[in-house]
Structure formats: C-alpha cells, structure tokens
Design a protein around this motif. Structure first.
Motif, PDB file in Angstrom:
ATOM      1  N   UNK A   1       0.523  -1.079  -0.250  1.00 45.51           N
ATOM      2  CA  UNK A   1       0.067  -0.204   0.371  1.00 45.51           C
ATOM      3  C   UNK A   1       1.192   1.289  -0.212  1.00 45.51           C
ATOM      4  N   UNK A   2       0.573   2.422  -1.421  1.00 49.45           N
ATOM      5  CA  UNK A   2       1.421   3.232  -1.270  1.00 49.45           C
ATOM      6  C   UNK A   2       1.352   4.623  -0.988  1.00 49.45           C
ATOM      7  N   UNK A   3      -0.894   4.863  -0.827  1.00 44.83           N
ATOM      8  CA  UNK A   3      -0.981   5.849  -0.660  1.00 44.83           C
ATOM      9  C   UNK A   3      -2.496   6.215  -0.162  1.00 44.83           C
ATOM     10  N   UNK A   4      -2.739   6.837   0.695  1.00 42.24           N
ATOM     11  CA  UNK A   4      -4.508   6.804   1.512  1.00 42.24           C
ATOM     12  C   UNK A   4      -5.376   8.462   1.023  1.00 42.24           C
ATOM     13  N   UNK A   5      -5.523   8.777   0.267  1.00 40.53           N
ATOM     14  CA  UNK A   5      -6.535   9.699  -0.136  1.00 40.53           C
ATOM     15  C   UNK A   5      -7.553   9.634   0.528  1.00 40.53           C
ATOM     16  N   UNK A   6      -8.641  10.572   0.514  1.00 36.29           N
ATOM     17  CA  UNK A   6      -9.947  11.222   0.740  1.00 36.29           C
ATOM     18  C   UNK A   6     -10.731  10.365   0.813  1.00 36.29           C
ATOM     19  N   UNK A   7     -10.678   9.174  -0.509  1.00 36.33           N
ATOM     20  CA  UNK A   7     -12.303   8.728  -1.637  1.00 36.33           C
ATOM     21  C   UNK A   7     -11.007   7.199  -1.609  1.00 36.33           C
ATOM     22  N   UNK A   8     -10.231   6.743  -1.381  1.00 35.57           N
ATOM     23  CA  UNK A   8      -8.951   6.060  -2.440  1.00 35.57           C
ATOM     24  C   UNK A   8      -8.368   5.554  -1.904  1.00 35.57           C
ATOM     25  N   UNK A   9      -6.876   4.372  -2.825  1.00 33.38           N
ATOM     26  CA  UNK A   9      -5.978   4.198  -1.962  1.00 33.38           C
ATOM     27  C   UNK A   9      -4.875   3.660  -3.360  1.00 33.38           C
ATOM     28  N   UNK A  10      -3.991   3.497  -3.157  1.00 38.93           N
ATOM     29  CA  UNK A  10      -2.954   2.665  -4.250  1.00 38.93           C
ATOM     30  C   UNK A  10      -2.437   1.364  -3.118  1.00 38.93           C
ATOM     31  N   UNK A  11      -2.359   0.857  -4.339  1.00 41.47           N
ATOM     32  CA  UNK A  11      -0.924  -0.390  -4.073  1.00 41.47           C
ATOM     33  C   UNK A  11      -0.565  -0.790  -5.564  1.00 41.47           C
ATOM     34  N   UNK A  12       0.613  -1.246  -5.157  1.00 42.81           N
ATOM     35  CA  UNK A  12       1.360  -1.298  -5.935  1.00 42.81           C
ATOM     36  C   UNK A  12       1.898  -2.843  -5.613  1.00 42.81           C
TER      37      UNK A  12
ATOM     38  N   UNK B   1     -16.271   9.021  -0.197  1.00 39.67           N
ATOM     39  CA  UNK B   1     -15.594   9.106   0.924  1.00 39.67           C
ATOM     40  C   UNK B   1     -14.815   7.786   1.539  1.00 39.67           C
ATOM     41  N   UNK B   2     -13.891   7.605   1.892  1.00 40.38           N
ATOM     42  CA  UNK B   2     -13.585   6.282   2.559  1.00 40.38           C
ATOM     43  C   UNK B   2     -13.681   7.061   3.915  1.00 40.38           C
ATOM     44  N   UNK B   3     -14.769   5.595   5.461  1.00 41.98           N
ATOM     45  CA  UNK B   3     -14.436   6.575   5.815  1.00 41.98           C
ATOM     46  C   UNK B   3     -14.105   6.365   7.458  1.00 41.98           C
ATOM     47  N   UNK B   4     -14.267   6.786   8.228  1.00 39.91           N
ATOM     48  CA  UNK B   4     -13.154   7.084   9.697  1.00 39.91           C
ATOM     49  C   UNK B   4     -12.443   5.434   9.927  1.00 39.91           C
ATOM     50  N   UNK B   5     -13.013   4.286  10.057  1.00 39.80           N
ATOM     51  CA  UNK B   5     -12.460   3.700  10.583  1.00 39.80           C
ATOM     52  C   UNK B   5     -11.291   2.954   9.373  1.00 39.80           C
ATOM     53  N   UNK B   6     -12.166   2.780   7.996  1.00 37.92           N
ATOM     54  CA  UNK B   6     -11.087   2.734   7.037  1.00 37.92           C
ATOM     55  C   UNK B   6     -10.177   3.117   7.288  1.00 37.92           C
ATOM     56  N   UNK B   7      -9.924   4.607   6.805  1.00 42.00           N
ATOM     57  CA  UNK B   7      -8.575   5.236   6.780  1.00 42.00           C
ATOM     58  C   UNK B   7      -7.239   4.929   7.632  1.00 42.00           C
ATOM     59  N   UNK B   8      -8.660   4.747   9.484  1.00 41.75           N
ATOM     60  CA  UNK B   8      -7.423   4.283  10.207  1.00 41.75           C
ATOM     61  C   UNK B   8      -7.044   2.711  10.157  1.00 41.75           C
TER      62      UNK B   8
END
Length: 240
Positions: free
Chosen positions: A184-195, A224-231
C-alpha cells in the motif's frame, strides 16, 4: 471527452466479461483494447507494449449490443475509449505506450511477498504472457494483498479507478512460480493506491499501480473513506 479522428471497432460482449458487481471486469477492458489495436496495422499491432494504463470512468454492464472501441494513434501512443454503439459516453480510456522495453528500478520498500505461477494459457504466440493476462496477474496480486493485509476492504465497497502496468522484460512460462510483492503506497480521501511487482530474482519484470476508489454500490457512485477505513489503511501504510 471523446477522442476525434478515431478508428472504431465493435466487439461483442460475453457473459464471462462480467464480475461479481455485474460490471465488466477491469481485465476485460484490456482485452477489448488489444482486440481493437490488432486491426490498426502491423506497425501498431506488432509493436512491443512498454506500458498501458486504464482509467475507469463509469461501470459498463452486460448488453446484447457490442462495445465500440475508438482508437487513435499519435506516434508511439495509442489512446482508446470504450463506448456503447452509437453513443459518445465513455466508460473507460486506455493509453498504450509502444516501444522497446526498459529496465524498471526496484522499489526500496520490500512489500508483502507472494508467489505467482504462470499458466500455459497465459501465453501469446511469442511464448510470453500476453498483455491482458499480465493485467490478470497483477489483479490477482492486488486481490491477494487485499485479502491478506487489508481485509476490511469489503466486496462492493471499492472499485478499481485506474490501473497502470509497465513491463521491463517479457514473462515466459516456467515451471516454478515467479516471486511477486505488493504494498500500500497511498491513502487518500476517497481512494487508496496499491503497487505490485512480478520479479525474476532481483529484477523487476512488471510493475503495476492500482488506485482503488471507495464505492457506494446502492447508488452506483464513488464515496469517501469512513474513519474506520482510514485508520486501518493508514496503519497498513505505516507497516509497509
């Protein structure tokens, strides 16, 4: 925006093109693009593919009407859009860079290790894994990574926004699996990035970057990601 001066090629849809959300699977868009690229002439059809990216704009559902692939060539770049017959609405845009393959520097972070086996049916006429099958292999890596480390990514709550694949060397069949890794390389407001990468010893054969977008299946739109997902994702990012 629809591309202009494009060659349009129609392709019949199949039941096997559809995923668990009743959308066309992201790998199938690459299959559509490769099929359409084959009719653009030998200079394009036979050229090695250095990289390809797919941007998913809206879900495409199964239909008896064929999909229309609009293709435009600008030097070594082929831009293709997936549409419905008779419509300018664009469901996905594929950008392919042709040319000699180039080395890919290894990523400094290790990532989660996997083993990736190649099947005989993955090969094209050159004896190497075909481009659609490379996308299938990196999709497999992404799913394995999610199931192992990001288990909170529940089915239907995320969709693929973009996938980019770069190839440094052909991937031939062999009896032993290739080493692979994902992170996992990035966590955004509504998305994540996997390399993810497929390796031959320390050499990177293929690298893929995928952006997973939060999705509201009931309303068929991004969220958008919820708080639990973001954490959870940020903890996974710190551990990568």
């Amino acid at each position: 925006m629809p591309i202009t001066d494009a060659v349009v090629h129609e392709i019949a849809m199949r039941w096997a093109d559809i995923d668990s959300l009743n959308h066309v699977n992201n790998v199938v868009y690459v299959d559509y693009a490769s099929e359409a690229r084959a009719v653009l002439g030998e200079a394009v059809a036979d050229a090695p593919v250095r990289s390809m990216s797919v941007r998913f704009l809206q879900p495409l559902l199964l239909s008896r009407e064929p999909v229309a692939v609009a293709s435009a060539v600008d030097g070594a770049t082929v831009t293709q859009q997936i549409r419905r017959r008779g419509s300018d609405a664009v469901f996905a845009e594929i950008r392919t860079e042709l040319g000699a393959l180039r080395p890919i520097p290894p990523h400094p972070a290790g990532g989660m290790p996997f083993a990736m086996a190649v099947r005989r049916s993955d090969l094209d006429q050159s004896g190497n894994v075909s481009l659609p099958k490379l996308f299938q292999l990196v999709q497999e890596l992404r799913i394995l990574f999610v199931s192992e480390q990001v288990q909170q990514m529940q089915a239907g709550r995320f969709v693929v926004g973009t996938v980019a694949v770069e190839q440094a060397r052909p991937v031939p069949w062999r009896a032993e699996p290739y080493a692979a890794r994902a992170r996992l390389t990035r966590v955004g407001a509504g998305s994540i990035t996997i390399e993810s990468e497929i390796l031959d010893e320390d050499a990177v054969l293929v690298r893929s970057t995928s952006v997973m977008v939060g999705f509201d299946a009931q309303h068929q739109r991004s969220r958008r990601l919820d708080d639990d997902e973001r954490a959870i994702f940020e903890a996974t990012l710190d551990a990568s």
